[in-house]
Write a protein that holds these residues in place. Structure first.
Motif, short mmCIF file in Angstrom:
data_model
loop_
_atom_site.label_atom_id
_atom_site.label_comp_id
_atom_site.label_asym_id
_atom_site.label_seq_id
_atom_site.Cartn_x
_atom_site.Cartn_y
_atom_site.Cartn_z
N MET A 168 0.82 -1.01 -0.01
CA MET A 168 -0.06 0.07 -0.08
C MET A 168 0.84 1.33 -0.12
SD MET A 168 -2.80 1.18 2.71
CE MET A 168 -1.74 1.75 3.79
N ARG A 169 0.76 2.23 -0.97
CA ARG A 169 1.47 3.22 -1.16
C ARG A 169 1.75 4.14 0.01
NH1 ARG A 169 1.19 8.43 -3.13
NH2 ARG A 169 -0.83 8.27 -3.42
N PRO A 170 0.57 4.52 0.81
CA PRO A 170 0.82 5.43 1.97
C PRO A 170 1.48 4.74 3.00
CG PRO A 170 -1.59 5.58 1.17
CD PRO A 170 -0.96 4.43 0.35
N ALA A 171 1.32 3.56 3.31
CA ALA A 171 2.08 2.93 4.43
C ALA A 171 3.51 2.78 4.11
CB ALA A 171 1.78 1.50 4.60
N ASP A 172 4.02 2.38 2.61
CA ASP A 172 5.18 2.39 2.30
C ASP A 172 5.98 3.80 2.37
OD1 ASP A 172 5.05 -0.15 1.50
OD2 ASP A 172 4.51 0.11 -0.52
N HIS A 173 4.89 4.72 1.99
CA HIS A 173 5.83 6.13 2.21
C HIS A 173 5.94 6.93 3.36
CE1 HIS A 173 5.78 10.74 1.81
NE2 HIS A 173 6.34 10.55 0.73
N TRP A 174 5.19 6.20 4.32
CA TRP A 174 5.36 6.55 5.83
C TRP A 174 6.38 5.82 6.36
CZ3 TRP A 174 3.99 3.62 10.52
CH2 TRP A 174 4.17 4.09 11.69
N LEU A 175 6.75 4.52 6.17
CA LEU A 175 7.97 3.69 6.56
C LEU A 175 9.08 4.28 5.92
CD1 LEU A 175 6.19 0.22 6.32
CD2 LEU A 175 6.86 1.50 8.29
N ARG A 176 9.14 4.68 4.62
CA ARG A 176 10.45 5.24 4.13
C ARG A 176 10.63 6.67 4.82
NH1 ARG A 176 8.19 3.49 -0.69
NH2 ARG A 176 7.53 5.74 -1.27
N HIS A 177 9.91 7.45 5.09
CA HIS A 177 10.07 8.57 5.89
C HIS A 177 10.37 8.21 7.17
CE1 HIS A 177 9.19 12.56 7.31
NE2 HIS A 177 8.65 12.25 8.28
N LEU A 178 9.98 7.27 7.91
CA LEU A 178 10.57 6.84 9.22
C LEU A 178 11.82 6.60 9.19
CD1 LEU A 178 7.71 4.73 11.03
CD2 LEU A 178 8.44 6.93 11.59
N ARG A 179 12.38 5.63 8.25
CA ARG A 179 14.03 5.04 8.03
C ARG A 179 14.79 5.97 7.56
NH1 ARG A 179 17.81 3.58 9.31
NH2 ARG A 179 18.83 1.68 8.12
N PHE A 180 14.51 7.11 6.45
CA PHE A 180 15.30 7.67 5.79
C PHE A 180 15.03 9.36 6.16
CE2 PHE A 180 14.74 4.13 3.00
CZ PHE A 180 15.91 3.60 3.24
N GLN A 228 13.45 10.51 8.96
CA GLN A 228 13.53 10.64 10.50
C GLN A 228 14.70 9.83 11.20
OE1 GLN A 228 9.96 9.96 12.33
NE2 GLN A 228 8.95 12.16 11.70
N HIS A 229 15.37 9.17 10.32
CA HIS A 229 16.52 8.43 10.78
C HIS A 229 16.29 7.59 11.54
CE1 HIS A 229 20.72 7.57 9.95
NE2 HIS A 229 20.93 7.66 11.15
N ARG A 230 15.22 6.82 11.79
CA ARG A 230 14.87 5.80 12.54
C ARG A 230 15.54 4.51 12.35
NH1 ARG A 230 9.87 6.77 15.47
NH2 ARG A 230 9.43 9.01 15.69
N ALA A 231 15.81 3.74 13.50
CA ALA A 231 16.64 2.40 13.38
C ALA A 231 15.80 1.27 12.35
CB ALA A 231 17.00 1.84 14.52
N GLU A 232 16.59 0.63 11.58
CA GLU A 232 15.88 -0.57 10.73
C GLU A 232 15.08 -1.50 11.69
OE1 GLU A 232 17.19 -3.97 7.80
OE2 GLU A 232 18.70 -2.50 8.46
N LEU A 233 15.40 -1.69 12.77
CA LEU A 233 14.51 -2.62 13.76
C LEU A 233 13.05 -1.91 13.94
CD1 LEU A 233 17.06 -4.46 15.76
CD2 LEU A 233 15.64 -5.45 13.88
N THR A 234 13.17 -0.54 14.29
CA THR A 234 12.09 0.38 14.75
C THR A 234 11.20 0.30 13.44
OG1 THR A 234 13.57 1.57 16.24
CG2 THR A 234 11.42 2.73 15.65
N THR A 235 11.60 0.81 12.38
CA THR A 235 10.74 0.74 11.06
C THR A 235 10.05 -0.64 10.96
OG1 THR A 235 12.49 2.29 10.09
CG2 THR A 235 11.04 1.42 8.77
N LYS A 236 10.91 -1.78 10.94
CA LYS A 236 10.37 -2.99 10.99
C LYS A 236 9.26 -3.52 11.72
CE LYS A 236 11.49 -7.78 10.84
NZ LYS A 236 12.72 -8.89 10.97
N ALA A 237 9.49 -2.90 13.08
CA ALA A 237 8.43 -3.10 13.90
C ALA A 237 7.03 -2.19 13.49
CB ALA A 237 8.76 -2.59 15.47
#
Length: 198
Positions: free
Chosen positions: A1-13, A15-24
């Protein structure tokens, strides 16, 4: 789903969240979207039924292959997720919906379904700004009360034994800081493993 993918990319790159945080967070969003699909709800406006989602989370297991099992409820049913886990899932869902509102993917009124206006009277004294008086903030509408857990403190004998096992001043300082800050036994085990390899 595009909005979820966009949000997770925003978190990871973004906001520089950790990979495990983004995975959770991805797992939290997957649970929400699975619930929406299984109950024929539009994920954009399903926030009005988050109370039902919380019950679903509490009693619906996830199978080993990643598929969602059937709801196990009724008298004597054992919850499959505790309060702390459910609150973490709800945090992820609120993050997704708030991000989707900013991206014009979700109607703005949904914000009122996930947050309510509250004041600072229910916050601990340490969280109050000195001299600021009563302030207003957004508070999550859906949240379970998490049980208070007692911290199993490390005994004085264990602290002394760790101190004697230290090979240098740096390790002794770390042990003293941990002892003074009141760390739990789990952290001491990690400290012991690190000290043994120094």
């Amino acid at each position: 789903m595009r909005p979820a993918d966009h949000w997770l990319r925003h978190l990871r790159f973004g906001q520089h969240r950790a990979e495990l945080t983004t995975k959770a967070y991805a797992g939290d969003v997957a649970l929400y979207l699975s619930w929406c699909k299984r109950t024929s709800r539009d994920w954009r406006v399903a926030a009005r039924d988050l109370g039902l989602f919380m019950v679903w989370l509490k009693y619906t297991p996830v199978q080993a292959d990643g598929s969602v099992g059937t709801v196990v409820s009724g008298p004597g049913a054992v919850p499959v997720r505790g309060e702390r886990r459910i609150n973490r899932v709800l945090t992820g869902v609120r993050g997704l919906l708030a991000h989707a509102i900013r991206m014009d993917e979700v109607p703005p009124w949904v914000l009122g379904q996930i947050y309510e206006l509250a004041d600072t009277r229910d916050l601990p004294q340490e969280a109050h700004i000195e001299g600021a008086g009563l302030e207003y903030r957004l508070k999550a509408r859906h949240r379970l009360q998490e049980p208070e857990s007692q911290v199993d403190r490390t005994s004085d004998e264990a602290v002394v034994a760790m101190f004697r096992a230290c090979r240098n001043a740096r390790d002794r300082l770390i042990v003293l800081l941990l002892a003074r800050s009141g760390c739990a036994r789990a952290r001491w085990r990690g400290c012991a493993a690190r000290t043994a390899t120094c």
